[in-house]
Scaffold this active site. Structure first.
Site, PDB file in Angstrom:
ATOM      1  N   LYS A 217      -6.786   6.761  14.276  1.00 16.86           N
ATOM      2  CA  LYS A 217      -7.445   6.027  13.182  1.00 16.86           C
ATOM      3  C   LYS A 217      -8.449   5.017  13.734  1.00 16.86           C
ATOM      4  O   LYS A 217      -9.578   4.889  13.247  1.00 16.86           O
ATOM      5  CB  LYS A 217      -6.384   5.303  12.344  1.00 16.86           C
ATOM      6  CG  LYS A 217      -6.922   4.296  11.354  1.00 16.86           C
ATOM      7  CD  LYS A 217      -7.692   4.961  10.235  1.00 16.86           C
ATOM      8  CE  LYS A 217      -8.344   3.955   9.309  1.00 16.86           C
ATOM      9  NZ  LYS A 217      -9.043   4.583   8.200  1.00 16.86           N
ATOM     10  N   CYS A 271     -13.162  -2.015   7.385  1.00 11.99           N
ATOM     11  CA  CYS A 271     -12.587  -1.078   8.357  1.00 11.99           C
ATOM     12  C   CYS A 271     -13.419  -1.029   9.625  1.00 11.99           C
ATOM     13  O   CYS A 271     -12.941  -1.342  10.703  1.00 11.99           O
ATOM     14  CB  CYS A 271     -12.534   0.317   7.731  1.00 11.99           C
ATOM     15  SG  CYS A 271     -11.816   0.289   6.092  1.00 11.99           S
TER      16      CYS A 271
HETATM   17  N1  SAJ Z   1     -23.699   1.952   7.796  1.00  9.88           N
HETATM   18  C1  SAJ Z   1     -24.935   1.834   8.421  1.00  9.88           C
HETATM   19  N2  SAJ Z   1     -25.569   2.964   8.851  1.00  9.88           N
HETATM   20  C2  SAJ Z   1     -25.027   4.195   8.673  1.00  9.88           C
HETATM   21  C3  SAJ Z   1     -23.770   4.323   8.055  1.00  9.88           C
HETATM   22  C4  SAJ Z   1     -23.120   3.175   7.619  1.00  9.88           C
HETATM   23  O1  SAJ Z   1     -25.456   0.727   8.591  1.00  9.88           O
HETATM   24  O2  SAJ Z   1     -25.684   5.183   9.073  1.00  9.88           O
HETATM   25  C5  SAJ Z   1     -22.985   0.731   7.344  1.00  9.88           C
HETATM   26  C6  SAJ Z   1     -22.756   0.684   5.838  1.00  9.88           C
HETATM   27  O3  SAJ Z   1     -23.879   0.210   5.161  1.00  9.88           O
HETATM   28  C7  SAJ Z   1     -21.579  -0.279   5.766  1.00  9.88           C
HETATM   29  C8  SAJ Z   1     -20.782   0.070   7.019  1.00  9.88           C
HETATM   30  O4  SAJ Z   1     -21.674   0.741   7.884  1.00  9.88           O
HETATM   31  O5  SAJ Z   1     -21.999  -1.612   5.838  1.00  9.88           O
HETATM   32  C9  SAJ Z   1     -19.563   0.903   6.784  1.00  9.88           C
HETATM   33  O6  SAJ Z   1     -19.839   1.941   5.858  1.00  9.88           O
HETATM   34  P1  SAJ Z   1     -19.301   3.431   6.025  1.00  9.88           P
HETATM   35  O7  SAJ Z   1     -19.771   4.222   4.873  1.00  9.88           O
HETATM   36  O8  SAJ Z   1     -19.653   3.960   7.374  1.00  9.88           O
HETATM   37  O9  SAJ Z   1     -17.715   3.284   6.072  1.00  9.88           O
HETATM   38  P2  SAJ Z   1     -16.582   2.570   5.148  1.00  9.88           P
HETATM   39  O10 SAJ Z   1     -16.246   1.240   5.764  1.00  9.88           O
HETATM   40  O11 SAJ Z   1     -16.912   2.603   3.712  1.00  9.88           O
HETATM   41  O12 SAJ Z   1     -15.376   3.599   5.406  1.00  9.88           O
HETATM   42  C10 SAJ Z   1     -14.973   3.900   6.748  1.00  9.88           C
HETATM   43  C11 SAJ Z   1     -14.924   5.414   6.897  1.00  9.88           C
HETATM   44  N3  SAJ Z   1     -14.772   5.782   8.300  1.00  9.88           N
HETATM   45  C12 SAJ Z   1     -15.602   6.653   8.912  1.00  9.88           C
HETATM   46  O13 SAJ Z   1     -16.536   7.183   8.352  1.00  9.88           O
HETATM   47  C13 SAJ Z   1     -15.297   6.962  10.342  1.00  9.88           C
HETATM   48  C14 SAJ Z   1     -13.757   5.938   6.088  1.00  9.88           C
HETATM   49  O14 SAJ Z   1     -13.596   7.356   6.291  1.00  9.88           O
HETATM   50  C15 SAJ Z   1     -12.456   5.216   6.482  1.00  9.88           C
HETATM   51  O15 SAJ Z   1     -11.364   5.681   5.701  1.00  9.88           O
HETATM   52  C16 SAJ Z   1     -12.659   3.758   6.179  1.00  9.88           C
HETATM   53  O16 SAJ Z   1     -13.734   3.292   7.003  1.00  9.88           O
HETATM   54  C17 SAJ Z   1     -11.358   3.041   6.449  1.00  9.88           C
HETATM   55  O17 SAJ Z   1     -10.644   2.712   5.488  1.00  9.88           O
HETATM   56  O18 SAJ Z   1     -10.982   2.890   7.619  1.00  9.88           O
END
Ligand code: SAJ
Length: 433
Positions: A217, A271
């Site tokens: 995880k 996360c």
């Molecule tokens: N972000 C960027 N650039 C990107 C992708 C995301 O700047 O290309 C930023 C987003 O704007 C945000 C942050 O990253 O601020 C996180 O967003 P996210 O969509 O990547 O992830 P979360 O936090 O919504 O959910 C993540 C997910 N993990 C992964 O994709 C590896 C989700 O599957 C997990 O279940 C979740 O964390 C968790 O609960 O751990």
């Protein structure tokens, strides 16, 4: 419970993961009691309502509560399967030390009702070793029960770690369809937990040991953090060199084995900005790149503040609109949001020149109080603001036609308006005029 009988389930923690999980288990016809420390949350759910926003969750909860399959309580109840989905924040020591006290408090309550034949599953994101620590806590509190992995005897209860990996906004779909890693303290524990998850998960469930599942995880979210850090570092390099980072990423991603993620104003949510620290804490000497990625993504927030401050200071008297407060696109979650941090800093420095557009907010968060900054709608921002700072890639911002923003100076931290020309005079800023 015997054979094919439906297990009674107790889900502890009714937040963003616990409530949807409880509802999905109930939908599979297993009677579920959801436990939360908040009386208000318990009352809301027992009325068939919900206290969080998530697509389709309201209808699902209403249905299972009406059918008598889900009820909520503040007291842990005897059950056949216990699922723990409580927060694992940091301790308040400023050292990013994981705080597993909520997990241990939940386990302590479970210990009071645990009986032979039960299964206990931890879902909360946890540092490696937490599931073993929980088992040791049971061993101390319930010397009458044989616990897994301590002696060669067949244990009385099964204990496993099974992290969720769902994306906010797609939780119900991903809870059902994503693959799961199920880590048992022993293989027998993993098999018991597997049989439970197979009742409601359509994705493939893979069994392993508890410590590997815990690490898995953390690795998933650290992987994403490192990759976003790469994109954010590129954006700062591009600003320095007067290059358009979006164009470079678009070009590089045409390579069949390259997939650079998107830069933004930093990494938010509960996360990705948190979990990598659990790895750093467990192996501080070894986790050098993972720590550097965290630092890079945090530094990006400050870089965006500095760029925006310069743009605003260089254009005195021009009104500013910060577009978005959420931690990512198309959700109403403003906690741990870099957009909120940037907008808050600008509001404190530039006061009533700053306006915020956030279609998912009814009012501005507390830190904007007394700054003079106001929440306005998108149309008003496009009509009255000469500086537009894109902080969140909400769809409603993405579709603004270029004619409606051609009058404005634009700082697009999300790259949603690729038609706006890049500028080398003001590196990193897209000036549409
Ligand atoms: N972000 C960027 N650039 C990107 C992708 C995301 O700047 O290309 C930023 C987003 O704007 C945000 C942050 O990253 O601020 C996180 O967003 P996210 O969509 O990547 O992830 P979360 O936090 O919504 O959910 C993540 C997910 N993990 C992964 O994709 C590896 C989700 O599957 C997990 O279940 C979740 O964390 C968790 O609960 O751990």
């Amino acid at each position: 419970m015997r054979g094919e009988e439906k297990p009674e389930v107790c889900v502890i923690g009714l937040g963003y993961i616990g409530l949807p999980t409880a509802a999905i288990i109930a939908r599979a016809n297993c009677p579920v009691t959801g436990i939360d420390v908040s009386e208000a949350v318990v009352e809301t759910i027992n009325r068939g309502e919900i206290h969080i926003e998530e697509i389709d969750l309201d209808g699902l909860v209403r249905g299972v509560v009406q059918r008598g399959l889900l009820k909520a309580s503040t007291q842990v109840q005897p059950a056949d399967v216990f699922v723990i989905a409580v927060p694992t924040p940091f301790e308040k020591d400023g050292q990013h030390t994981p705080d597993i006290s909520y997990v241990m408090a939940a386990a302590t309550e479970i210990a009071g009702v645990l009986k032979k034949g039960d299964t206990v599953i931890l879902e909360s994101t946890s540092p490696v070793g937490t599931t073993d620590a929980m088992r040791d806590l049971f061993a101390g509190l319930r010397p009458d029960l044989k616990l897994p992995g301590l002696t060669g005897e067949t244990p009385d209860v099964a204990i496993a770690y099974c992290p969720e990996r769902v994306l906010p906004g797609r939780i119900l779909e991903e809870l059902t369809n994503n693959d799961r890693s199920i880590g048992g303290i022993t293989p027998r524990c993993a098999r018991k937990a597997l049989a439970f998850y197979k009742r409601f998960v359509r994705g493939t469930c893979v069994t392993t040991d508890a410590r590997s599942a815990e690490m898995c995880k953390l690795v998933e979210n650290a992987f994403r953090d490192v990759n976003i850090a790469f994109a954010n570092e590129l954006s700062m390099i591009a600003d320095h060199m007067g290059l358009d980072v979006w164009e470079i990423i678009r070009l590089a991603n045409r390579h069949p084995r390259v997939n650079v993620l998107q830069p933004g104003p930093g990494v938010g949510g509960h996360c990705i900005a948190v979990d990598p620290w659990f790895i750093v804490h467990g192996a501080p000497e070894q986790a050098k790149m993972i720590r550097a990625a965290r630092d890079t993504n945090d530094a990006k927030m400050h870089h965006v503040v500095a760029q925006a401050e310069k743009l605003i200071a260089d254009n005195p008297g021009v009104s500013v609109a910060c577009l978005g407060l959420a931690f990512k696109a198309n959700i109403d979650d403003f906690r741990e949001s870099p957009a909120r941090f940037v907008a808050g800093r600008l509001a404190r420095r530039f006061g009533e020149r700053v306006h915020v557009v956030e279609p998912y907010a009814a009012e501005l968060p507390i830190e904007f109080e007394g700054t003079g900054a106001a929440l306005i709608d998108l149309d008003a921002a496009l009509e009255t603001c000469g500086i537009l700072i894109v902080l969140v890639d909400h769809d409603i911002f993405r579709v603004v036609p270029s004619e409606e923003r051609s009058h404005a100076l634009i700082y697009d931290t999300r790259g949603i308006w690729p038609d706006a020309a890049a500028t080398v005079e003001r590196p990193g800023l897209r000036l549409a005029s």
